[in-house]
Design a protein around this motif. Structure first.
Motif, mmCIF file in Angstrom:
data_model
loop_
_atom_site.group_PDB
_atom_site.id
_atom_site.type_symbol
_atom_site.label_atom_id
_atom_site.label_comp_id
_atom_site.label_asym_id
_atom_site.label_seq_id
_atom_site.Cartn_x
_atom_site.Cartn_y
_atom_site.Cartn_z
ATOM 1 N N UNK A 1 37.288 40.566 50.830
ATOM 2 C CA UNK A 1 36.281 39.884 50.013
ATOM 3 C C UNK A 1 36.868 38.686 49.268
ATOM 4 N N UNK A 2 38.067 38.863 48.693
ATOM 5 C CA UNK A 2 38.763 37.746 48.061
ATOM 6 C C UNK A 2 39.834 37.268 49.039
ATOM 7 N N UNK A 3 39.655 36.063 49.549
ATOM 8 C CA UNK A 3 40.543 35.553 50.593
ATOM 9 C C UNK A 3 41.911 35.130 50.063
ATOM 10 N N UNK A 4 41.989 34.857 48.759
ATOM 11 C CA UNK A 4 43.228 34.311 48.204
ATOM 12 C C UNK A 4 43.595 35.046 46.910
ATOM 13 N N UNK A 5 43.953 36.337 47.004
ATOM 14 C CA UNK A 5 44.274 37.085 45.784
ATOM 15 C C UNK A 5 45.571 36.604 45.153
ATOM 16 N N UNK A 13 47.389 45.553 40.803
ATOM 17 C CA UNK A 13 46.265 45.334 41.702
ATOM 18 C C UNK A 13 45.297 44.280 41.175
ATOM 19 N N UNK A 14 45.242 44.116 39.871
ATOM 20 C CA UNK A 14 44.370 43.087 39.293
ATOM 21 C C UNK A 14 44.840 42.804 37.875
ATOM 22 N N UNK A 15 44.284 41.741 37.301
ATOM 23 C CA UNK A 15 44.534 41.415 35.898
ATOM 24 C C UNK A 15 43.263 41.682 35.108
ATOM 25 N N UNK A 16 43.433 42.053 33.839
ATOM 26 C CA UNK A 16 42.287 42.366 32.982
ATOM 27 C C UNK A 16 42.486 41.728 31.619
ATOM 28 N N UNK A 17 41.397 41.201 31.077
ATOM 29 C CA UNK A 17 41.430 40.619 29.739
ATOM 30 C C UNK A 17 40.083 40.843 29.066
ATOM 31 N N UNK A 18 40.123 41.311 27.835
ATOM 32 C CA UNK A 18 38.922 41.461 27.013
ATOM 33 C C UNK A 18 38.982 40.377 25.951
ATOM 34 N N UNK A 219 37.317 43.932 41.213
ATOM 35 C CA UNK A 219 38.569 43.214 40.970
ATOM 36 C C UNK A 219 39.770 44.074 41.336
ATOM 37 N N UNK A 220 39.706 45.350 41.017
ATOM 38 C CA UNK A 220 40.818 46.263 41.293
ATOM 39 C C UNK A 220 41.025 46.432 42.799
ATOM 40 N N UNK A 221 39.937 46.532 43.537
ATOM 41 C CA UNK A 221 40.042 46.749 44.985
ATOM 42 C C UNK A 221 40.540 45.507 45.713
ATOM 43 N N UNK A 256 48.278 50.386 37.559
ATOM 44 C CA UNK A 256 48.531 49.130 38.273
ATOM 45 C C UNK A 256 47.565 48.021 37.875
ATOM 46 N N UNK A 257 47.240 47.968 36.567
ATOM 47 C CA UNK A 257 46.405 46.896 36.037
ATOM 48 C C UNK A 257 47.215 46.149 34.987
ATOM 49 N N UNK A 258 47.203 44.846 35.071
ATOM 50 C CA UNK A 258 47.917 44.012 34.108
ATOM 51 C C UNK A 258 46.949 43.530 33.035
ATOM 52 N N UNK A 259 46.980 44.163 31.862
ATOM 53 C CA UNK A 259 46.254 43.682 30.698
ATOM 54 C C UNK A 259 47.090 42.584 30.051
ATOM 55 N N UNK A 260 46.506 41.430 29.803
ATOM 56 C CA UNK A 260 47.274 40.311 29.254
ATOM 57 C C UNK A 260 46.359 39.377 28.481
#
Length: 301
Positions: A1-5, A13-18, A219-221, A256-260
């Motif tokens: 789905x995302x061609x350029x992760x 596996x993904x980045x997360x920010x609140x 996002x994680x997948x 495996x999530x990068x909170x930043x």
């Protein structure tokens, strides 16, 4: 789905920010002027930030998170203790205009004036120049990206360009764009105020959480960026704040999530560009410098 992760740090596996936009009652003064003293109910509702920001900071402490808060400079001047508390928690403060003004309703000269005036306030109150910017109500102008590059900003987080960070190219230089979209904003889910003429059907925290977490699961997948845009006086009310804590726990339990902070994410993207491990999609702004010619625009009645 995302061609350029993105190759996220440590194989995440993904980045997360609140991120939280702390607008308080700034835009009331902008939109209603002399009527503001009589808008007591909305003023009291918006000033819930005085309760909400400490509550959010407590949640972030519990999970050992450092995140990004976007602040109109006028609000920082009115609530210096909240600014101090955010900085004490090690969080980033980003640029969010002066009085929550819409850049695309200003001349280039006025946009630059308020951009610089707000930067001066942030530097005075935090000790450093802001690295990131978010346009109030996403109201990016044709000049905004160029002015941000001219003023030395690292990143913007106003546009809805992609599922992953991308590059904005302007005549004055490049910016990292950290995109999100309306589904990740709390206004469509929660905000109902007759005085502001914004009347949505209020969702339960579980309904909003289902939308937010569906975005996270994608996002994680697929290696994307999960970037929330929330407001203390909206999302940090009791049951909604509980939902935030529950979502953080869900995300952390996945592993495996990068909170930043957004500055950390933008810095990582620049480093990946420099070492050749990531080539982001590039967007040239502005998209348009004027209206289409008459022979390309059908006349509508």
């Amino acid at each position: 789905m995302i061609e350029n992760p993105v190759p996220w740090p440590n194989g995440a596996k993904c980045a997360a920010a609140i991120t939280f936009d702390i607008d308080t009652d700034s835009f009331l003064h902008l939109e209603y002027g002399e009527r503001v003293p009589d808008m007591v109910s909305s003023t009291s509702w918006l000033r819930y930030d005085e309760i909400a920001v400490p509550r959010l900071l407590k949640i972030f402490r519990e999970y050992d998170l450092r995140q990004t808060f976007f602040y109109p400079a006028w609000c920082m001047e009115q609530h210096p203790r909240l600014v101090e508390m955010i900085l004490e928690g090690g969080h980033e403060i980003g640029h969010h205009g002066y009085l929550h003004e819409s850049p695309n309703r200003l001349t280039r000269e006025d946009e630059l004036h308020w951009l610089q005036r707000s930067t001066e306030t942030i530097m005075r109150m935090t000790g450093q120049k802001p690295r990131g910017y978010r346009a109030p109500v996403y109201n990016f102008s044709r000049d905004t990206a160029d002015l941000l590059a001219q003023e030395g900003f690292l990143y913007d987080s106003s546009l809805m360009t992609d599922d992953v960070p991308n590059l904005i190219r302007t005549g004055s230089g490049n910016l990292i764009e950290l995109p999100t979209h309306w589904a990740m904003d709390d206004w469509p889910h929660y905000v109902h105020n007759i005085e502001l003429q914004y009347m949505m059907s209020i969702r339960t925290p579980d309904e909003a959480k289902a939308v937010y977490l569906s975005e996270f699961d994608f996002a994680y997948e697929h290696g994307g960026l999960w970037l929330a845009i929330w407001h203390p006086w909206v999302s940090a009310r009791g049951p909604r704040a509980q939902a935030i804590s529950q979502m953080i726990r869900y995300i952390m339990d996945k592993g495996d999530v990068w909170f930043a902070t957004l500055e950390e994410i933008a810095t990582h993207i620049n480093a990946c560009i420099a070492d050749g491990s990531y080539t982001p999609r590039a967007v040239d702004l502005p998209y348009y410098t004027g209206a289409l010619p008459d022979d390309q625009r059908p006349k509508q009645i």
